[in-house]
Design a protein around this motif. Structure first.
Motif, PDB file in Angstrom:
ATOM      1  N   LEU A  31       0.731  -1.172   0.019  1.00 19.66           N
ATOM      2  CA  LEU A  31      -0.144  -0.024   0.025  1.00 19.66           C
ATOM      3  C   LEU A  31       0.986   1.282  -0.052  1.00 19.66           C
ATOM      4  O   LEU A  31       0.439   2.270  -0.513  1.00 19.66           O
ATOM      5  CB  LEU A  31      -0.967   0.028   1.089  1.00 19.66           C
ATOM      6  CG  LEU A  31      -1.955  -0.843   1.081  1.00 19.66           C
ATOM      7  CD1 LEU A  31      -2.668  -1.108   2.441  1.00 19.66           C
ATOM      8  CD2 LEU A  31      -2.900  -0.637  -0.047  1.00 19.66           C
ATOM      9  N   VAL A  35       0.254   4.214  -2.668  1.00 20.20           N
ATOM     10  CA  VAL A  35      -0.193   5.512  -2.610  1.00 20.20           C
ATOM     11  C   VAL A  35       0.718   6.464  -3.305  1.00 20.20           C
ATOM     12  O   VAL A  35       0.350   7.462  -3.637  1.00 20.20           O
ATOM     13  CB  VAL A  35       0.045   5.745  -0.961  1.00 20.20           C
ATOM     14  CG1 VAL A  35       0.042   7.290  -0.353  1.00 20.20           C
ATOM     15  CG2 VAL A  35      -1.071   4.922   0.060  1.00 20.20           C
ATOM     16  N   TYR A  41      -3.871   4.958  -8.694  1.00 20.44           N
ATOM     17  CA  TYR A  41      -4.730   4.728  -7.458  1.00 20.44           C
ATOM     18  C   TYR A  41      -5.080   6.058  -6.864  1.00 20.44           C
ATOM     19  O   TYR A  41      -4.910   6.440  -5.679  1.00 20.44           O
ATOM     20  CB  TYR A  41      -4.109   3.991  -6.436  1.00 20.44           C
ATOM     21  CG  TYR A  41      -3.757   2.315  -6.895  1.00 20.44           C
ATOM     22  CD1 TYR A  41      -4.585   1.502  -7.276  1.00 20.44           C
ATOM     23  CD2 TYR A  41      -2.164   2.232  -7.354  1.00 20.44           C
ATOM     24  CE1 TYR A  41      -4.084   0.215  -7.806  1.00 20.44           C
ATOM     25  CE2 TYR A  41      -1.875   1.041  -7.638  1.00 20.44           C
ATOM     26  CZ  TYR A  41      -2.704   0.053  -7.946  1.00 20.44           C
ATOM     27  OH  TYR A  41      -2.552  -1.182  -8.520  1.00 20.44           O
ATOM     28  N   LEU A  44      -6.987   5.749  -3.134  1.00 19.69           N
ATOM     29  CA  LEU A  44      -6.194   5.539  -2.392  1.00 19.69           C
ATOM     30  C   LEU A  44      -5.297   6.664  -1.702  1.00 19.69           C
ATOM     31  O   LEU A  44      -4.817   6.837  -0.580  1.00 19.69           O
ATOM     32  CB  LEU A  44      -5.523   4.314  -2.769  1.00 19.69           C
ATOM     33  CG  LEU A  44      -4.545   3.542  -1.941  1.00 19.69           C
ATOM     34  CD1 LEU A  44      -5.143   3.244  -0.397  1.00 19.69           C
ATOM     35  CD2 LEU A  44      -3.763   2.476  -2.269  1.00 19.69           C
ATOM     36  N   SER A  47      -6.820   9.243   0.051  1.00 25.17           N
ATOM     37  CA  SER A  47      -7.510   8.961   1.465  1.00 25.17           C
ATOM     38  C   SER A  47      -6.621   8.548   2.677  1.00 25.17           C
ATOM     39  O   SER A  47      -6.912   8.735   3.771  1.00 25.17           O
ATOM     40  CB  SER A  47      -8.597   7.509   1.305  1.00 25.17           C
ATOM     41  OG  SER A  47      -7.610   6.458   0.866  1.00 25.17           O
ATOM     42  N   HIS A  48      -5.397   8.480   2.163  1.00 23.75           N
ATOM     43  CA  HIS A  48      -4.317   8.020   3.458  1.00 23.75           C
ATOM     44  C   HIS A  48      -3.329   9.063   3.676  1.00 23.75           C
ATOM     45  O   HIS A  48      -2.972   9.342   2.560  1.00 23.75           O
ATOM     46  CB  HIS A  48      -3.741   6.576   3.011  1.00 23.75           C
ATOM     47  CG  HIS A  48      -2.833   6.383   4.209  1.00 23.75           C
ATOM     48  ND1 HIS A  48      -3.140   5.837   5.017  1.00 23.75           N
ATOM     49  CD2 HIS A  48      -1.334   6.558   4.200  1.00 23.75           C
ATOM     50  CE1 HIS A  48      -2.091   5.590   5.964  1.00 23.75           C
ATOM     51  NE2 HIS A  48      -0.918   5.976   5.404  1.00 23.75           N
ATOM     52  N   TRP A  54      -4.230   2.669   8.762  1.00 24.92           N
ATOM     53  CA  TRP A  54      -4.781   2.280   7.570  1.00 24.92           C
ATOM     54  C   TRP A  54      -6.334   1.819   7.867  1.00 24.92           C
ATOM     55  O   TRP A  54      -6.548   0.847   8.185  1.00 24.92           O
ATOM     56  CB  TRP A  54      -3.931   1.155   7.035  1.00 24.92           C
ATOM     57  CG  TRP A  54      -2.599   1.416   6.440  1.00 24.92           C
ATOM     58  CD1 TRP A  54      -1.655   1.069   7.136  1.00 24.92           C
ATOM     59  CD2 TRP A  54      -2.258   2.016   5.273  1.00 24.92           C
ATOM     60  NE1 TRP A  54      -0.573   1.652   6.534  1.00 24.92           N
ATOM     61  CE2 TRP A  54      -0.836   2.080   5.307  1.00 24.92           C
ATOM     62  CE3 TRP A  54      -2.993   2.517   4.020  1.00 24.92           C
ATOM     63  CZ2 TRP A  54      -0.068   2.622   4.163  1.00 24.92           C
ATOM     64  CZ3 TRP A  54      -2.382   2.767   3.163  1.00 24.92           C
ATOM     65  CH2 TRP A  54      -0.881   3.171   3.202  1.00 24.92           C
ATOM     66  N   TRP A  56     -10.654   2.915   6.121  1.00 19.93           N
ATOM     67  CA  TRP A  56     -11.324   3.642   5.304  1.00 19.93           C
ATOM     68  C   TRP A  56     -12.789   3.581   5.508  1.00 19.93           C
ATOM     69  O   TRP A  56     -13.211   2.667   6.118  1.00 19.93           O
ATOM     70  CB  TRP A  56     -11.291   3.032   3.602  1.00 19.93           C
ATOM     71  CG  TRP A  56      -9.677   2.994   3.385  1.00 19.93           C
ATOM     72  CD1 TRP A  56      -9.234   4.174   2.795  1.00 19.93           C
ATOM     73  CD2 TRP A  56      -8.903   2.128   3.676  1.00 19.93           C
ATOM     74  NE1 TRP A  56      -7.830   3.592   2.458  1.00 19.93           N
ATOM     75  CE2 TRP A  56      -7.562   2.534   3.140  1.00 19.93           C
ATOM     76  CE3 TRP A  56      -8.912   0.907   4.222  1.00 19.93           C
ATOM     77  CZ2 TRP A  56      -6.424   1.863   3.326  1.00 19.93           C
ATOM     78  CZ3 TRP A  56      -7.678   0.076   4.284  1.00 19.93           C
ATOM     79  CH2 TRP A  56      -6.331   0.561   3.930  1.00 19.93           C
ATOM     80  N   ALA A  62     -11.832   3.898  -2.057  1.00 21.01           N
ATOM     81  CA  ALA A  62     -10.363   3.634  -1.795  1.00 21.01           C
ATOM     82  C   ALA A  62     -10.319   1.998  -1.596  1.00 21.01           C
ATOM     83  O   ALA A  62      -9.446   1.522  -1.806  1.00 21.01           O
ATOM     84  CB  ALA A  62      -9.820   4.272  -0.922  1.00 21.01           C
ATOM     85  N   GLU A  65      -9.740  -0.072  -4.421  1.00 21.07           N
ATOM     86  CA  GLU A  65      -8.438   0.148  -4.888  1.00 21.07           C
ATOM     87  C   GLU A  65      -7.413  -0.758  -3.992  1.00 21.07           C
ATOM     88  O   GLU A  65      -6.473  -1.417  -4.343  1.00 21.07           O
ATOM     89  CB  GLU A  65      -7.868   1.549  -4.940  1.00 21.07           C
ATOM     90  CG  GLU A  65      -8.605   2.297  -5.928  1.00 21.07           C
ATOM     91  CD  GLU A  65      -8.393   3.760  -6.291  1.00 21.07           C
ATOM     92  OE1 GLU A  65      -7.417   4.177  -5.350  1.00 21.07           O
ATOM     93  OE2 GLU A  65      -8.721   4.442  -6.810  1.00 21.07           O
ATOM     94  N   VAL A  66      -7.773  -0.672  -2.664  1.00 17.69           N
ATOM     95  CA  VAL A  66      -6.947  -1.527  -1.597  1.00 17.69           C
ATOM     96  C   VAL A  66      -6.998  -3.029  -2.021  1.00 17.69           C
ATOM     97  O   VAL A  66      -5.828  -3.660  -1.982  1.00 17.69           O
ATOM     98  CB  VAL A  66      -7.467  -1.367  -0.350  1.00 17.69           C
ATOM     99  CG1 VAL A  66      -6.706  -2.390   0.662  1.00 17.69           C
ATOM    100  CG2 VAL A  66      -6.956   0.131   0.254  1.00 17.69           C
TER     101      VAL A  66
END
Length: 72
Positions: A31, A35, A41, A44, A47-48, A54, A56, A62, A65-66
């Motif tokens: 991840l 990112v 992505y 993702l 969002s992070h 981690w 969501w 996201a 995508e994860v």
């Protein structure tokens, strides 16, 4: 009033790893790389935040995508 989601409204990386039967350490490594690739992505990457856990909100784009990153 805060806009932060409640614990039951959040999907954590631990939950996703348990479903996919993968090691959370390996998942975090994948991840972190994903990112950095905001073009592939975007949800993702958006969002992070660094130094945060981690997790969501449920129904977040996201999460899809994860799962795609971790399936590779």
């Amino acid at each position: 009033m805060t806009d932060t989601p409640k614990d039951e409204d959040v999907v954590t990386l631990k939950e996703i790893c348990a479903q996919l039967k993968i090691d959370p350490y390996d998942a975090r490594q994948k991840l972190r790389v994903a990112v950095a690739d905001a073009k592939e992505y975007p949800a993702l990457a958006k969002s992070h935040k660094p130094k945060k856990s981690w997790g969501w909100p449920k129904n977040s784009p996201a999460i899809k995508e994860v799962r795609a990153v971790l399936a590779k």
